[in-house]
Scaffold this motif. Sequence first.
Motif, PDB file in Angstrom:
ATOM      1  N   ILE A 192     -23.803  19.926 -23.388  1.00  0.00           N
ATOM      2  CA  ILE A 192     -22.925  20.412 -24.463  1.00  0.00           C
ATOM      3  C   ILE A 192     -21.479  20.438 -23.995  1.00  0.00           C
ATOM      4  CG2 ILE A 192     -22.329  22.453 -25.810  1.00  0.00           C
ATOM      5  CD1 ILE A 192     -25.290  23.092 -25.900  1.00  0.00           C
ATOM      6  N   GLY A 193     -21.262  20.954 -22.798  1.00  0.00           N
ATOM      7  CA  GLY A 193     -19.895  21.021 -22.284  1.00  0.00           C
ATOM      8  C   GLY A 193     -19.275  19.652 -22.158  1.00  0.00           C
ATOM      9  N   GLN A 194     -20.058  18.715 -21.650  1.00  0.00           N
ATOM     10  CA  GLN A 194     -19.504  17.372 -21.457  1.00  0.00           C
ATOM     11  C   GLN A 194     -19.125  16.735 -22.782  1.00  0.00           C
ATOM     12  OE1 GLN A 194     -22.405  15.422 -19.066  1.00  0.00           O
ATOM     13  NE2 GLN A 194     -21.297  15.830 -17.163  1.00  0.00           N
ATOM     14  N   VAL A 195     -19.989  16.869 -23.791  1.00  0.00           N
ATOM     15  CA  VAL A 195     -19.674  16.253 -25.084  1.00  0.00           C
ATOM     16  C   VAL A 195     -18.549  17.010 -25.774  1.00  0.00           C
ATOM     17  CG1 VAL A 195     -20.615  15.605 -27.308  1.00  0.00           C
ATOM     18  CG2 VAL A 195     -22.010  15.389 -25.278  1.00  0.00           C
ATOM     19  N   LEU A 196     -18.565  18.336 -25.638  1.00  0.00           N
ATOM     20  CA  LEU A 196     -17.566  19.154 -26.344  1.00  0.00           C
ATOM     21  C   LEU A 196     -16.154  18.858 -25.855  1.00  0.00           C
ATOM     22  CD1 LEU A 196     -17.056  21.453 -28.332  1.00  0.00           C
ATOM     23  CD2 LEU A 196     -17.421  23.055 -26.502  1.00  0.00           C
ATOM     24  N   TYR A 197     -15.994  18.662 -24.560  1.00  0.00           N
ATOM     25  CA  TYR A 197     -14.644  18.480 -24.025  1.00  0.00           C
ATOM     26  C   TYR A 197     -14.233  17.029 -23.939  1.00  0.00           C
ATOM     27  CZ  TYR A 197     -14.684  23.393 -23.052  1.00  0.00           C
ATOM     28  OH  TYR A 197     -14.738  24.748 -23.194  1.00  0.00           O
ATOM     29  N   THR A 198     -15.098  16.116 -24.389  1.00  0.00           N
ATOM     30  CA  THR A 198     -14.662  14.711 -24.430  1.00  0.00           C
ATOM     31  C   THR A 198     -14.636  14.209 -25.869  1.00  0.00           C
ATOM     32  OG1 THR A 198     -16.953  14.078 -24.004  1.00  0.00           O
ATOM     33  CG2 THR A 198     -15.489  14.157 -22.116  1.00  0.00           C
ATOM     34  N   ASP A 199     -15.818  14.075 -26.479  1.00  0.00           N
ATOM     35  CA  ASP A 199     -15.860  13.519 -27.834  1.00  0.00           C
ATOM     36  C   ASP A 199     -15.240  14.455 -28.852  1.00  0.00           C
ATOM     37  OD1 ASP A 199     -17.140  11.523 -26.620  1.00  0.00           O
ATOM     38  OD2 ASP A 199     -19.120  11.890 -27.481  1.00  0.00           O
ATOM     39  N   TYR A 200     -15.437  15.768 -28.661  1.00  0.00           N
ATOM     40  CA  TYR A 200     -14.990  16.725 -29.668  1.00  0.00           C
ATOM     41  C   TYR A 200     -13.760  17.489 -29.194  1.00  0.00           C
ATOM     42  CZ  TYR A 200     -19.387  15.813 -32.012  1.00  0.00           C
ATOM     43  OH  TYR A 200     -20.423  15.206 -32.667  1.00  0.00           O
ATOM     44  N   ALA A 201     -12.998  16.909 -28.278  1.00  0.00           N
ATOM     45  CA  ALA A 201     -11.867  17.642 -27.710  1.00  0.00           C
ATOM     46  C   ALA A 201     -10.832  17.963 -28.783  1.00  0.00           C
ATOM     47  CB  ALA A 201     -11.234  16.824 -26.581  1.00  0.00           C
ATOM     48  N   PHE A 202     -10.568  17.001 -29.677  1.00  0.00           N
ATOM     49  CA  PHE A 202      -9.556  17.247 -30.712  1.00  0.00           C
ATOM     50  C   PHE A 202      -9.993  18.389 -31.632  1.00  0.00           C
ATOM     51  CE2 PHE A 202      -7.747  16.307 -34.929  1.00  0.00           C
ATOM     52  CZ  PHE A 202      -6.419  16.478 -34.598  1.00  0.00           C
ATOM     53  N   ALA A 203     -11.268  18.326 -32.085  1.00  0.00           N
ATOM     54  CA  ALA A 203     -11.775  19.392 -32.951  1.00  0.00           C
ATOM     55  C   ALA A 203     -11.721  20.734 -32.230  1.00  0.00           C
ATOM     56  CB  ALA A 203     -13.202  19.079 -33.379  1.00  0.00           C
ATOM     57  N   PHE A 204     -12.005  20.708 -30.952  1.00  0.00           N
ATOM     58  CA  PHE A 204     -11.968  21.943 -30.175  1.00  0.00           C
ATOM     59  C   PHE A 204     -10.563  22.528 -30.155  1.00  0.00           C
ATOM     60  CE2 PHE A 204     -11.701  24.236 -26.152  1.00  0.00           C
ATOM     61  CZ  PHE A 204     -12.746  25.112 -26.314  1.00  0.00           C
ATOM     62  N   GLU A 205      -9.565  21.656 -29.991  1.00  0.00           N
ATOM     63  CA  GLU A 205      -8.190  22.154 -29.963  1.00  0.00           C
ATOM     64  C   GLU A 205      -7.768  22.666 -31.334  1.00  0.00           C
ATOM     65  OE1 GLU A 205      -6.487  22.597 -27.341  1.00  0.00           O
ATOM     66  OE2 GLU A 205      -7.879  21.601 -25.988  1.00  0.00           O
ATOM     67  N   VAL A 206      -8.197  21.960 -32.382  1.00  0.00           N
ATOM     68  CA  VAL A 206      -7.841  22.407 -33.730  1.00  0.00           C
ATOM     69  C   VAL A 206      -8.450  23.778 -34.012  1.00  0.00           C
ATOM     70  CG1 VAL A 206      -8.117  21.874 -36.170  1.00  0.00           C
ATOM     71  CG2 VAL A 206      -7.488  20.088 -34.591  1.00  0.00           C
ATOM     72  N   ASP A 210     -25.230  16.974 -30.244  1.00  0.00           N
ATOM     73  CA  ASP A 210     -24.107  17.179 -31.164  1.00  0.00           C
ATOM     74  C   ASP A 210     -24.370  18.294 -32.165  1.00  0.00           C
ATOM     75  OD1 ASP A 210     -24.213  14.532 -30.035  1.00  0.00           O
ATOM     76  OD2 ASP A 210     -22.440  14.079 -31.228  1.00  0.00           O
ATOM     77  N   GLY A 211     -25.638  18.482 -32.542  1.00  0.00           N
ATOM     78  CA  GLY A 211     -25.951  19.537 -33.493  1.00  0.00           C
ATOM     79  C   GLY A 211     -25.519  20.895 -32.992  1.00  0.00           C
ATOM     80  N   GLN A 212     -25.756  21.148 -31.713  1.00  0.00           N
ATOM     81  CA  GLN A 212     -25.381  22.442 -31.163  1.00  0.00           C
ATOM     82  C   GLN A 212     -23.878  22.604 -31.130  1.00  0.00           C
ATOM     83  OE1 GLN A 212     -27.619  23.598 -27.689  1.00  0.00           O
ATOM     84  NE2 GLN A 212     -29.058  21.971 -28.072  1.00  0.00           N
ATOM     85  N   ILE A 213     -23.144  21.484 -30.962  1.00  0.00           N
ATOM     86  CA  ILE A 213     -21.678  21.574 -30.953  1.00  0.00           C
ATOM     87  C   ILE A 213     -21.174  21.896 -32.351  1.00  0.00           C
ATOM     88  CG2 ILE A 213     -19.611  20.199 -30.640  1.00  0.00           C
ATOM     89  CD1 ILE A 213     -21.124  18.894 -28.293  1.00  0.00           C
ATOM     90  N   ILE A 214     -21.813  21.297 -33.373  1.00  0.00           N
ATOM     91  CA  ILE A 214     -21.414  21.616 -34.744  1.00  0.00           C
ATOM     92  C   ILE A 214     -21.659  23.091 -35.017  1.00  0.00           C
ATOM     93  CG2 ILE A 214     -21.945  21.158 -37.160  1.00  0.00           C
ATOM     94  CD1 ILE A 214     -22.491  18.276 -36.330  1.00  0.00           C
ATOM     95  N   VAL A 215     -22.772  23.618 -34.508  1.00  0.00           N
ATOM     96  CA  VAL A 215     -23.040  25.048 -34.685  1.00  0.00           C
ATOM     97  C   VAL A 215     -21.948  25.879 -34.032  1.00  0.00           C
ATOM     98  CG1 VAL A 215     -24.606  26.896 -34.031  1.00  0.00           C
ATOM     99  CG2 VAL A 215     -25.504  24.798 -34.987  1.00  0.00           C
ATOM    100  N   PHE A 216     -21.477  25.435 -32.887  1.00  0.00           N
ATOM    101  CA  PHE A 216     -20.371  26.128 -32.215  1.00  0.00           C
ATOM    102  C   PHE A 216     -19.156  26.220 -33.134  1.00  0.00           C
ATOM    103  CE2 PHE A 216     -16.494  25.585 -29.683  1.00  0.00           C
ATOM    104  CZ  PHE A 216     -16.538  26.725 -28.909  1.00  0.00           C
TER     105      PHE A 216
END
Lengths: 173, 100
Positions: A139-153, B57-63
Amino acid sequence: MGFELPLFYVFAAVAVVTSALVIGQRSPVYSVMLLIASFAALAGLYVLLDAPFVAVIQIIIYAGAILVLFLFVVMLLNAPKEAAPWERVAAGPRRAGAVLGVVLAGELAWALWHAALSREPAGGGQGMPAHAIDSVRAIGQVLYTDYAFAFEVTSLLILVAMVGAVVLAKRRV
Amino acid sequence: MVSLNHYLFLSAILFAIGTTGVFLRRNMITVLLSIEIMLNAANLTIVAFGRDWGAVDGQIIVFFVVTVAAAEAAVGLAIVIALFRLRESLDPDAFTSLKW
């Protein structure tokens, strides 16, 4: 894993019963307490779903932060106990609400029954890491790479919400 | 093994409970709680599909959903406090000035 199905039914029953009681309860304090119990049962379901990260944020953020905020507001406002819906709400809206809820449940059940009968339980084999540590790491790896922009928003969203809450709750801006 | 359908049925039931609460209750805080129930039903669906799909990815969307729910609760409760200060009531029927 023979105990997974009974555990699912226990958690599901707790979640459904407490959620129904949240709706049926007239005192807001009890509603919030019951919703905390419901979210705890949902966290158990997330553990069964191999999602320990989601289970932990469910407990820490939802039960620990959001619902405590609700509880705080309920106690701060000292709201009077709500009159029963059958005394308070006009017959038309009350019937419409009940009918719409039942219709929605029936519609969803029908759709699931017909759409997904042939599905096999997938579970293992498709690449979801079963180990908890790997899961959080992935989760951490995907969150801070693929979803980095969404995370910052998200941080911007929280800032806006914070400013908005302060402005709304202030007596004079 | 608990199948995907089990989780989808449970999520549908929870979502229907939340919807019924929004329609039936006349207390703004309970309405917000019903919305939280609905958000959680959606979260359960997303996580169940994510497990079924084998993706994280599902868990990230939940986040993100949880983050938005936190922001929604903060702003929504601030609105509730402001309205309560205005009318000394939590009944949504007391605030119909925007209705035409």
